[in-house]
Design an enzyme around this catalytic site. Structure first.
Site, PDB file in Angstrom:
ATOM      1  N   ASN A   1       0.806  -1.222   0.000  1.00  0.00           N
ATOM      2  CA  ASN A   1       0.000   0.000   0.000  1.00  0.00           C
ATOM      3  C   ASN A   1       0.838   1.272   0.000  1.00  0.00           C
ATOM      4  OD1 ASN A   1      -2.475   1.758   0.759  1.00  0.00           O
ATOM      5  ND2 ASN A   1      -1.066   2.070   2.464  1.00  0.00           N
TER       6      ASN A   1
ATOM      7  N   TYR B   1       3.418  10.352 -10.876  1.00  0.00           N
ATOM      8  CA  TYR B   1       2.504   9.460 -10.176  1.00  0.00           C
ATOM      9  C   TYR B   1       1.801   8.479 -11.110  1.00  0.00           C
ATOM     10  CZ  TYR B   1      -1.351   7.765  -7.329  1.00  0.00           C
ATOM     11  OH  TYR B   1      -2.240   6.955  -6.681  1.00  0.00           O
TER      12      TYR B   1
ATOM     13  N   LYS C   1       2.218   4.241 -11.408  1.00  0.00           N
ATOM     14  CA  LYS C   1       1.153   3.275 -11.176  1.00  0.00           C
ATOM     15  C   LYS C   1       0.929   2.400 -12.411  1.00  0.00           C
ATOM     16  CE  LYS C   1       0.187   4.240  -6.897  1.00  0.00           C
ATOM     17  NZ  LYS C   1       0.462   3.259  -5.825  1.00  0.00           N
TER      18      LYS C   1
ATOM     19  N   THR D   1      -8.216  11.189   1.706  1.00  0.00           N
ATOM     20  CA  THR D   1      -7.030  10.934   2.520  1.00  0.00           C
ATOM     21  C   THR D   1      -6.154  12.180   2.593  1.00  0.00           C
ATOM     22  OG1 THR D   1      -5.650  10.197   0.660  1.00  0.00           O
ATOM     23  CG2 THR D   1      -6.999   8.514   1.751  1.00  0.00           C
TER      24      THR D   1
END
Length: 255
Positions: A92, A178, A182, A213
């Site tokens: 994670n 980013y 991924k 978050t």
């Protein structure tokens, strides 16, 4: 290793002191698993583990920085000494590279002007860190009767979705750090799944959705519990479950 822990499935969740990782740890513990909370900050990790224990779960903290091989190896050693095996690995831990900003504000990742040091740092955590942790934990996973690996990804990893000129991603600044990290994680997931399929180790990537978050400055539309539930579903697959997939709450995500 105590007898109670020997009967429980053991799960390691990296980056589990907050956010989606914390939610995953809480839900796995609620299902009766022993959860090992990996955190860079030992105090925050122990605080998270104590909170899970306070609700009746079995949780333990280990210091684990996915970019620091020493901490990864020490975490594996502690898991081996205490539990003897690992049943679930949830990779994670990850970083956005842009700090606590929403995707709409991540203009520092525009490819033509991005800082290469940022790109390296993001790939170091989001891709190389997954390799480091997975490879170090594989001997412990091989001791499990039903080992499962879940790599936490993002819808931004989908080349199909991000290349759609009429899709939702056209409203966001292009990303050279980013999103590509991924996408690389998706490719890595497939390669691990191909290698480990014959060993019965299920390896899947999951897009938990746009979760509220710290990483997006709380601009997400899903709760942590909602995002974590999708991860937990893949972490608790039966032995005949899928492997090499990229999945979300709504089903398979297009590559």
């Amino acid at each position: 290793m105590n007898e109670g822990s020997a009967r429980r499935e053991v799960a390691l969740v990296t980056g589990a002191n907050r956010g989606i990782g914390r939610g995953v740890a809480e839900q796995l513990a609620a299902l009766g698993m022993t959860v090992v909370i990996g955190a860079r900050d030992p105090l925050r990790g122990e605080k998270a583990a104590a909170a899970v224990r306070a609700t009746g779960g079995d949780a333990h903290a280990v210091t684990l920085d996915v970019t620091d091989r020493t901490t990864v190896q020490e975490a594996a050693k502690r898991i081996e000494e205490r539990f003897g095996r690992l049943d679930v690995l949830v990779n994670n831990a990850g970083i956005s590279g842009s700090g606590q900003v929403s995707p709409q504000d991540a203009h520092d990742q525009v490819p033509s002007s991005v800082d290469l040091d940022m790109v390296r740092a993001v790939f170091e955590t989001n891709v190389l860190g997954v390799i480091a942790v997975t490879n170090t934990m594989l001997p412990l996973l091989r001791r499990s009767p039903a080992p499962r690996v879940v790599n936490v990804s993002s819808h931004a990893a989908s080349l199909t979705l991000t290349s759609d000129p009429d899709g939702p991603f056209t409203a966001l600044p292009p990303s050279a750090a980013y999103a590509p990290s991924k996408s690389a994680l998706s490719a890595l997931t497939v390669q691990y799944a191909n290698e480990l399929r014959s060993d019965g180790i299920l390896v899947n990537a999951v897009a938990p959705g746009f979760v509220d978050t710290d990483g997006n400055n709380h601009t997400g539309i899903l709760t942590v519990d909602q995002g974590a539930a999708t991860v937990v579903r893949l972490a608790t697959l039966s032995t005949d479950g899928p492997t090499g997939g990229f999945l979300a709450a709504e089903g398979p995500v297009p590559w």
